[in-house]
Design an enzyme around this catalytic site. Structure first.
Site, PDB file in Angstrom:
ATOM      1  N   ARG A 189     -23.782  -7.966 -45.867  1.00 50.59           N
ATOM      2  CA  ARG A 189     -22.605  -7.329 -45.275  1.00 50.59           C
ATOM      3  C   ARG A 189     -23.074  -6.339 -44.219  1.00 50.59           C
ATOM      4  NH1 ARG A 189     -17.701  -6.924 -47.633  1.00 50.59           N
ATOM      5  NH2 ARG A 189     -18.385  -8.815 -48.673  1.00 50.59           N
TER       6      ARG A 189
ATOM      7  N   SER B  33       0.846  -1.182   0.000  1.00 54.40           N
ATOM      8  CA  SER B  33       0.000   0.000   0.000  1.00 54.40           C
ATOM      9  C   SER B  33       0.884   1.236   0.000  1.00 54.40           C
ATOM     10  CB  SER B  33      -0.907   0.007   1.239  1.00 54.40           C
ATOM     11  OG  SER B  33      -1.490   1.277   1.442  1.00 54.40           O
TER      12      SER B  33
END
Length: 474
Positions: free
Chosen positions: A333, A294
């Site tokens: 498409r 930490s």
């Protein structure tokens, strides 16, 4: 006026973002092996592999000259091309296949103008991009299966080693009844084994060759022969004889498999993180210098692997949802749906693969503390064994009477702070049916196993059956 900054690029210089784990976030979200499989050069090479395979297939059936196929294939090396230039042109073209084909054609024209006529003959941009992506996904799929195998081997070893290690089972985050830790590990294993089997069947994308509208009409009556030759020359898993320009079920199934995997890895990570809490301390992540610290608290040992795995598990559902949302595509498409797949599938593979690597590291180095598990079993002064005693008394007292007796005794246990076993030993009704030795046996959490051994054995048997298909791990 700004001062000179040596970290600032010169005015007008392009800032290149490669997505490499060598950047600010290191390998937090993408490890180096996965990143290399999906970098720009690998993407480009996959598309060039398509062009080479197409030319060879067409030459094989006499659509184009053999000489043209040889010249085209010789120029299908990603190292020969300017990736940045192709990318810049792709912005205007709508996809990278169009400028790539132009660049490939220009290189070949400088060598043999006749061969340049046959570049990309009969194909369309989606054939190039989907087939190139299939090459990458296949390579990534091999890594995923190898990592899943390693995870399965580690989990199987954990289940075997701790099949008789008692711990408290928890429901709704509260203590419930004892379970063996080996059962929890076996349940982690079960989904990994099933996923490995499913991904071998459904996890590989296929190449495709369909031409402008999926008919390969430009190749005339030789189109089926070209498709067949192409399917042999450009290896794939899954049929390539049927184009899938707007039929995207295969890709979505792969996305779902990656989502299932990452979600399960998140479940493993969440279990480990909860069991590694300071007050629980039954498990701990592998130790390493500087790991889990930490910036403010020197004493902290944060579960960083679990954190990253959970981050991946929280991210993937949205990516899978994007693939599902992209399925309805227009006619022959897609108008945007296909384009949405490109970064989504890349991110899914990278996220799932990296989370899988982190889970392998987590489980292979997992620290298990049976003494803490036993300590937590004893926190409630025997209350977690109340169900077992109630069932033992039910035959003689009746289920309702036995349940009420244990309810009252449990309240007294909480109020007095005494052990439930001692309170029951002083109860005349209980003493009439259970001896002190009976009570001692009933309060042993290691023997309250139910079907645990059978469940573990079934899962291990499924693992052994799948093991012949898994990568070996020393």
């Amino acid at each position: 006026m700004m001062r000179d900054d040596p970290t600032r690029p010169p005015h007008g210089a392009r800032i290149t973002m490669t997505g490499s784990p060598a950047g600010l976030f290191g390998e937090l979200f993408v490890d180096s092996e996965m990143a290399a499989l999906f970098d720009d050069r690998a993407t480009l090479q996959g598309m060039l592999d398509f062009e080479a395979a197409l030319a060879r297939a067409e030459a094989e059936v006499g659509v184009i000259p053999q000489q043209a196929a040889a010249v085209i294939a010789a120029q299908c090396d990603a190292a020969l091309y300017d990736i940045a230039a192709i990318g810049q042109a792709a912005t205007l073209a709508g996809n990278p296949a169009i400028p790539l084909v132009k660049a490939l054609t220009a290189r070949i024209a400088a060598i043999d103008a006749e061969s340049a006529k046959w570049v990309h003959f009969g194909a369309t941009s989606q054939d190039v991009i989907d087939s190139g992506a299939a090459q990458q996904q296949r390579a990534v799929g091999d890594v995923l299966l190898e990592r899943a195998s390693r995870l399965a081997h580690a989990l199987a070893a954990l289940a075997k080693a701790h099949r008789h290690t008692p711990m408290i089972g928890r429901t709704f985050l509260q203590q419930a009844v004892p379970i063996p830790f080996g059962l929890k590990a076996a349940q982690w294993l079960d989904t990994v084994v099933a996923w490995h089997d499913d991904f071998m069947l459904y996890g590989q994308s296929s190449h495709q060759l369909g031409g402008a509208a999926g008919t390969l009409a430009s190749l005339g009556d030789r189109a089926p022969a070209v498709q067949e030759a192409f399917s042999r020359i450009m290896p794939s898993i899954g049929a390539v004889m049927t184009p899938s320009h707007t039929a995207r079920a295969r890709q979505v199934r792969i996305a779902a498999e990656l989502g299932i995997l990452t979600g399960h890895l998140g479940k493993i990570a969440l279990d480990v993180a909860l069991m590694a809490q300071t007050e629980i301390a039954e498990l701990a992540e592998p130790e390493a210098p500087g790991k889990g610290g930490s910036s403010a608290m020197p004493h902290k040992r944060n579960p960083v692997l679990c954190t990253l795995i959970l981050a991946a598990a929280k991210r993937t559902p949205g990516l899978v949802a994007t693939m599902l949302a992209a399925m309805p595509q227009e006619h022959e498409r897609g108008l945007g749906g296909w384009h949405a797949e490109w970064p989504t599938m890349r991110d899914l593979h990278l996220t799932a693969g990296s989370a899988l690597g982190q889970t392998v590291a987590l489980i292979e180095g997992l620290q298990v503390f049976p003494e803490a598990m036993r300590r937590n079993l004893d926190l409630t002064n025997g209350l977690v064994m109340a169900e077992r005693v109630s069932l033992a008394l039910a035959d003689s007292l009746g289920r309702g009477t036995a349940h009420h007796l244990l309810e009252e005794a449990s309240r007294a246990c909480v109020a007095s702070g005494r052990h439930l076993r001692d309170l029951l030993a002083e109860d005349a009704t209980v003493s009439a049916h259970l001896s002190p030795a009976d009570l001692d046996a009933l309060f042993d959490p290691a023997t309250y196993r139910g079907a645990s051994d059978a469940i573990i054995d079934r899962i291990l048997a499924a693992y052994e059956a799948e093991r012949e298909f898994m990568s070996p791990h020393a």
